[in-house]
Design an enzyme around this catalytic site. Structure first.
Site, PDB file in Angstrom:
ATOM      1  N   LEU A 198       0.818  -1.209   0.000  1.00 12.13           N
ATOM      2  CA  LEU A 198       0.000   0.000   0.000  1.00 12.13           C
ATOM      3  C   LEU A 198       0.856   1.265   0.000  1.00 12.13           C
ATOM      4  O   LEU A 198       0.527   2.248  -0.688  1.00 12.13           O
ATOM      5  CB  LEU A 198      -0.932  -0.004   1.209  1.00 12.13           C
ATOM      6  CG  LEU A 198      -1.912   1.168   1.306  1.00 12.13           C
ATOM      7  CD1 LEU A 198      -2.838   1.196   0.098  1.00 12.13           C
ATOM      8  CD2 LEU A 198      -2.716   1.089   2.599  1.00 12.13           C
ATOM      9  N   THR A 199       1.956   1.258   0.753  1.00  5.60           N
ATOM     10  CA  THR A 199       2.832   2.432   0.798  1.00  5.60           C
ATOM     11  C   THR A 199       3.408   2.727  -0.575  1.00  5.60           C
ATOM     12  O   THR A 199       3.441   3.884  -1.029  1.00  5.60           O
ATOM     13  CB  THR A 199       3.963   2.215   1.813  1.00  5.60           C
ATOM     14  OG1 THR A 199       3.394   2.001   3.116  1.00  5.60           O
ATOM     15  CG2 THR A 199       4.886   3.422   1.871  1.00  5.60           C
ATOM     16  N   GLU A 200       3.886   1.691  -1.262  1.00  6.70           N
ATOM     17  CA  GLU A 200       4.436   1.871  -2.610  1.00  6.70           C
ATOM     18  C   GLU A 200       3.363   2.369  -3.573  1.00  6.70           C
ATOM     19  O   GLU A 200       3.614   3.250  -4.399  1.00  6.70           O
ATOM     20  CB  GLU A 200       5.024   0.548  -3.104  1.00  6.70           C
ATOM     21  CG  GLU A 200       6.249   0.087  -2.331  1.00  6.70           C
ATOM     22  CD  GLU A 200       6.624  -1.357  -2.628  1.00  6.70           C
ATOM     23  OE1 GLU A 200       7.807  -1.696  -2.459  1.00  6.70           O
ATOM     24  OE2 GLU A 200       5.734  -2.146  -3.013  1.00  6.70           O
ATOM     25  N   ASP A 266       7.870 -11.199  -1.380  1.00  4.40           N
ATOM     26  CA  ASP A 266       8.450 -12.248  -2.236  1.00  4.40           C
ATOM     27  C   ASP A 266       7.528 -13.460  -2.292  1.00  4.40           C
ATOM     28  O   ASP A 266       7.341 -14.064  -3.354  1.00  4.40           O
ATOM     29  CB  ASP A 266       9.816 -12.674  -1.692  1.00  4.40           C
ATOM     30  CG  ASP A 266      10.845 -11.557  -1.731  1.00  4.40           C
ATOM     31  OD1 ASP A 266      10.655 -10.608  -2.511  1.00  4.40           O
ATOM     32  OD2 ASP A 266      11.836 -11.644  -0.972  1.00  4.40           O
TER      33      ASP A 266
END
Length: 482
Positions: A198-200, A266
């Site tokens: 969400l931050t990205e 990942d």
């Protein structure tokens, strides 16, 4: 009903920044006289695959046919990466740089806490030492036997020409999944699916806050601008949201408890790729990736999810009883876990009144392997060991409480005064005991060592004791009715 498919026909090519994660473990009990920092006496060291190599490891752990393209240095960490990949069953298609070191991260750990992280790296794109043409040639050759491509971008320079990688795969009809880095996402235009957290996502598309409608609007605008088929946004405790031309799908978080989020992204992109490679629709593949994320965040450090763990999580999500097992069933479960390469940890106790000391101890035990078995004294054996007033909670209640802990995979009862017979039958890879025991004093330890396992002694957290809690309760007198 969510079913975990066989992934052994999925052929996945991972390309991206290859790293080595190193962990130094030790005890700390004093502050340095040279500076206000803790002194750590290093005891154990562990090496794990990181970055794109961890994506490949996650794929291999579920049985996907996995190849990895990336860059390492002509150094000892690079040799360690090759060895770990070979042991995991990943085919390495690695380029070796004589002028750049293998990207590695060293974490110093004490009592399951990270004290400091040291990074050893130099961008492969800084001075032209990174051989882009050689990587592209190797990549195009590998596409012939590939069902899905994963681009794992950690900003180290390996994916400097990611647009060319995406275009080459899409020309052949091969879907490309991207784990993005930075704010320039135009370089990922044309990919099949991008998997930001969400931050990205908000750094590129704009903050949506708690407004789900705003999130949907921003995701759809970004999806169209980038000409990608979909966005899978991981939202921490809120789960994941998949945005595609068909609409949006929300998947609630599956983790019972978050212990360490390292490497969770990942796992998400690896299981998404494995699912798509196995023929699943993207929504079903995302649901499996969501299960995997819930598994790995309950583990310490970069980690993976196995087929057995995914099947248990799917069973639990659909209302099945998990965790509480009898001895014969546990034997079969452990055989399956070992068949999937899992390291089995076992401990035992009465666990009459569960307190923070127990939680810390069980989390530390779980961090030593892939699954944790807790053997619990039945009521009769507790009375023999602790006296006629114990246990305060009967066996069923004690097992249910333990079953609810994220660190615990299976809970099994035993009736003897010691668990030696049970331990000798199960033969865990690691037998854990807390306190001031010596390894040769632990019941069942001889059987474990004879089978090639090890016995570990963990410190209890000071200030917590079931007996002391009971004594304080008795001293305070009868409690008033609510």
């Amino acid at each position: 009903m969510l079913t975990i498919p066989p992934f052994d026909q999925a052929r996945v090519l991972v390309v991206g920044d290859v790293m080595l994660d190193r962990y130094w473990y030790g005890d700390t009990g004093r502050i340095s006289p040279e500076a206000p920092v803790p002194v750590v006496r290093i005891g154990d060291e562990e090496r794990r695959l990181g970055g794109a190599a961890n994506v490949a490891l996650n794929l291999a752990r579920v049985g996907a046919v996995t190849r990895l393209i990336g860059v390492i240095g002509d150094d000892e960490p690079g040799a360690a990466v090759r060895g770990l990949l070979a042991g995991a069953g990943v085919e390495p298609l690695l380029l070796e740089s004589g002028s750049h070191p293998t990207v590695s991260k060293l974490r110093v750990m004490s009592r399951s806490q990270q004290l400091i992280r040291l990074d050893f790296e130099k961008s492969f794109a800084l001075d032209g030492a990174f051989e882009r043409d050689a990587l592209m040639q190797r990549y195009e050759q590998a596409l012939a036997g590939t069902d899905v491509v994963v681009c794992s971008d950690y900003g180290k320079g390996t994916l400097a020409d990611v647009q060319a990688l995406i275009a080459a795969a899409r020309r052949r009809g091969i879907p490309v999944l991207v784990d993005p880095k930075g704010r320039d996402w135009q370089r990922y235009a044309g990919a099949s699916l991008i998997t930001p957290n969400l931050t990205e996502f908000e750094a590129v598309a704009g903050a949506a806050g708690d407004d789900d409608d705003a999130l949907v609007e921003r995701a759809e605008r970004l999806r169209v601008d980038l000409a990608v088929d979909g966005l899978l946004v991981t939202r921490s405790e809120k789960g994941m949201s998949l945005f595609s031309a068909a609409g949006h799908l929300h998947l609630p978080a599956q983790a019972r408890e978050v212990f360490d989020v390292t490497g969770a992204g990942d796992t998400v992109i690896a299981l998404l790729a494995a699912g798509i490679g196995a023929g699943l629709e993207v929504g079903d593949a995302a649901a499996i990736a969501n299960l995997g994320a819930g598994i790995v965040v309950a583990k310490l450090g970069t980690a993976t999810a196995s087929i057995a763990e995914l099947e248990r999580a799917a069973h639990a999500m659909q209302g099945g009883a998990v965790g509480l097992v009898d001895e014969d069933s546990l034997v079969a479960l452990l055989a399956d876990a070992r068949a999937h390469g899992q390291r089995v940890v076992m401990t035992n106790g009465c666990f009459d009144l569960l307190h923070p000391g127990h939680i810390a101890y069980l989390e530390a035990a779980r961090a030593l392997g892939d699954c944790l078995v807790v053997a619990v004294n039945d009521d009769a054996s507790v009375r023999r060991l602790k006296g006629p007033a114990r246990p305060l909670n009967d066996l069923g209640h004690r097992m249910q409480v333990l079953r609810g802990l994220a660190a615990v995979d299976w809970v099994v009862p035993f009736s003897e005064d010691t668990p030696e017979r049970l331990i000798c039958r199960l033969e865990p890879d690691v037998l854990v005991k807390g306190g001031d025991y010596r390894p040769d004093e632990v019941a069942g330890g001889e059987c474990v060592r004879a089978a090639g396992g090890e016995v570990r002694i963990l410190d209890f957290v000071e200030g917590y004791s079931t007996t002391a809690i009971i004594e304080r309760m008795n001293a305070s007198g009868p409690a008033e009715a609510d």
